[in-house]
Design a protein around this motif. Structure first.
Motif, PDB file in Angstrom:
ATOM      1  N   GLU A  49       0.823  -1.215   0.000  1.00 41.85           N
ATOM      2  CA  GLU A  49       0.000   0.000   0.000  1.00 41.85           C
ATOM      3  C   GLU A  49       0.854   1.261   0.000  1.00 41.85           C
ATOM      4  OE1 GLU A  49      -2.429  -0.418   3.416  1.00 41.85           O
ATOM      5  OE2 GLU A  49      -3.672  -2.024   2.566  1.00 41.85           O
ATOM      6  N   ASN A  50       2.098   1.144   0.418  1.00 39.23           N
ATOM      7  CA  ASN A  50       2.999   2.296   0.502  1.00 39.23           C
ATOM      8  C   ASN A  50       4.253   2.076  -0.340  1.00 39.23           C
ATOM      9  OD1 ASN A  50       1.801   4.096   2.871  1.00 39.23           O
ATOM     10  ND2 ASN A  50       1.634   1.944   3.497  1.00 39.23           N
ATOM     11  N   ALA A  51       4.086   1.352  -1.441  1.00 39.26           N
ATOM     12  CA  ALA A  51       5.238   0.886  -2.215  1.00 39.26           C
ATOM     13  C   ALA A  51       6.083   2.014  -2.795  1.00 39.26           C
ATOM     14  CB  ALA A  51       4.771  -0.044  -3.338  1.00 39.26           C
ATOM     15  N   TYR A  52       5.527   3.219  -2.907  1.00 40.62           N
ATOM     16  CA  TYR A  52       6.267   4.323  -3.518  1.00 40.62           C
ATOM     17  C   TYR A  52       6.716   5.374  -2.508  1.00 40.62           C
ATOM     18  CZ  TYR A  52       4.920   2.353  -7.954  1.00 40.62           C
ATOM     19  OH  TYR A  52       4.774   1.499  -9.017  1.00 40.62           O
ATOM     20  N   ASP A  53       6.640   5.025  -1.242  1.00 40.71           N
ATOM     21  CA  ASP A  53       7.042   5.962  -0.196  1.00 40.71           C
ATOM     22  C   ASP A  53       8.124   5.301   0.650  1.00 40.71           C
ATOM     23  OD1 ASP A  53       7.286   7.608   2.086  1.00 40.71           O
ATOM     24  OD2 ASP A  53       5.238   8.333   1.835  1.00 40.71           O
ATOM     25  N   LEU A  54       9.381   5.633   0.370  1.00 41.59           N
ATOM     26  CA  LEU A  54      10.500   4.976   1.049  1.00 41.59           C
ATOM     27  C   LEU A  54      10.510   5.252   2.545  1.00 41.59           C
ATOM     28  CD1 LEU A  54      13.332   5.646  -1.551  1.00 41.59           C
ATOM     29  CD2 LEU A  54      12.062   3.529  -1.175  1.00 41.59           C
ATOM     30  N   VAL A  55      10.106   6.459   2.926  1.00 42.07           N
ATOM     31  CA  VAL A  55      10.079   6.800   4.346  1.00 42.07           C
ATOM     32  C   VAL A  55       9.065   5.937   5.078  1.00 42.07           C
ATOM     33  CG1 VAL A  55       9.600   8.625   6.016  1.00 42.07           C
ATOM     34  CG2 VAL A  55      10.848   9.160   3.919  1.00 42.07           C
ATOM     35  N   LYS A  56       7.884   5.776   4.495  1.00 45.35           N
ATOM     36  CA  LYS A  56       6.856   4.942   5.119  1.00 45.35           C
ATOM     37  C   LYS A  56       7.270   3.479   5.157  1.00 45.35           C
ATOM     38  CE  LYS A  56       2.733   7.763   4.410  1.00 45.35           C
ATOM     39  NZ  LYS A  56       1.368   7.826   3.828  1.00 45.35           N
ATOM     40  N   ILE A  57       7.932   3.018   4.095  1.00 46.62           N
ATOM     41  CA  ILE A  57       8.398   1.625   4.073  1.00 46.62           C
ATOM     42  C   ILE A  57       9.308   1.357   5.262  1.00 46.62           C
ATOM     43  CG2 ILE A  57       9.919   0.018   2.852  1.00 46.62           C
ATOM     44  CD1 ILE A  57       8.779   1.105   0.235  1.00 46.62           C
ATOM     45  N   GLU A  58      10.269   2.239   5.472  1.00 44.08           N
ATOM     46  CA  GLU A  58      11.192   2.041   6.588  1.00 44.08           C
ATOM     47  C   GLU A  58      10.478   2.163   7.924  1.00 44.08           C
ATOM     48  OE1 GLU A  58      14.722   4.348   6.327  1.00 44.08           O
ATOM     49  OE2 GLU A  58      15.438   3.317   4.524  1.00 44.08           O
ATOM     50  N   GLY A  59       9.518   3.091   8.012  1.00 48.39           N
ATOM     51  CA  GLY A  59       8.759   3.254   9.253  1.00 48.39           C
ATOM     52  C   GLY A  59       7.932   2.023   9.581  1.00 48.39           C
ATOM     53  N   ILE A  60       7.310   1.438   8.562  1.00 50.56           N
ATOM     54  CA  ILE A  60       6.513   0.224   8.759  1.00 50.56           C
ATOM     55  C   ILE A  60       7.393  -0.920   9.250  1.00 50.56           C
ATOM     56  CG2 ILE A  60       5.199  -1.556   7.531  1.00 50.56           C
ATOM     57  CD1 ILE A  60       4.140   0.735   5.713  1.00 50.56           C
TER      58      ILE A  60
END
Length: 230
Positions: free
Chosen positions: A92-103
């Motif tokens: 769902e957040n595949a294009y947001d690197l910051v969110k990926i790391e946060g998840i």
């Protein structure tokens, strides 16, 4: 030590370049939003060989489970389900690197479950190699923060690098694994598969010759050679 640090820095550079290359924010139209999560991934067309170029049934032969990795699937029946939920959040957040790391940082699965949760996550992201590479990039950073990577994790990273057609990164990870004392049949097999996937048959053959001098080839190795010569 200096050589090992040099390899690590080159791996970090390659991972950053992959992020810059692929994660350009697309236009936020409804068509693109649908394309991200339904059917073929938006970035997938850039990162795969066609079915005619490479038999899909062969890819599963390229890695093997490291006996040193402790899986807890039988002990915790919700384990794979929880990894699946984590995968869905990442998609769902595949294009947001910051969110990926946060998840990933906020997941209870890491590092409490050792490498088993991470390996299962990469398995579930097999159809999205670019996203899998970003997840691996996060894991590689943790490796240098005290959470040491297992052999199979290196092997997975090498295979993923091959699938996104970054052979240089695959080689650097292979060397990084060697410097960490993790060069095994699994990492050799992974790099052989990366070479084969990218049409570098001669490098695959050469690596096999080198492999026989260092470790004992496995059934996976000979499956790769069957694909090479078949």
């Amino acid at each position: 030590m200096k050589r090992a640090l040099g390899i690590s820095n080159r791996v970090k550079t390659e991972l950053i370049q992959q992020q810059q290359k692929w994660y350009v924010k697309p236009k936020t139209t409804q068509k693109n939003l649908n394309r991200r999560f339904i059917g073929e991934p938006f970035i997938q067309s850039h990162s795969f060989c066609s079915k005619n170029d490479f038999p899909t049934e062969i890819t599963k032969l390229f890695t093997e489970k490291d006996s040193s990795t402790r899986y807890r699937f039988d002990e915790e029946p919700n384990f794979i389900f929880d990894v699946s939920k984590l995968r869905d959040k990442l998609l769902e957040n595949a294009y947001d690197l910051v969110k990926i790391e946060g998840i990933l940082d906020s997941s209870y699965l890491f590092p409490g479950h050792g490498s088993s949760a991470f390996i299962e996550l990469l398995n579930q992201l097999k159809s999205r190699p670019q996203l899998a590479l970003q997840v691996f990039s996060w894991r590689f950073k943790k490796n240098h923060e005290g959470w040491a990577m297992e052999t199979e994790e290196y092997a997975k990273g090498i295979v993923i690098s091959g699938r996104v057609k970054d052979v240089d990164l695959a080689v650097e990870l292979f060397m990084e694994a060697a410097s960490a004392g993790r060069r095994t049949a699994s990492t050799y097999n992974a790099l052989m598969s990366a070479y084969l996937y990218n049409g570098l048959d001669w490098k695959c053959r050469k690596l096999f010759i080198e492999m026989k001098k260092e470790v004992v080839p496995t059934i996976v190795t000979y499956n790769i050679l069957t694909s090479l010569y078949g």
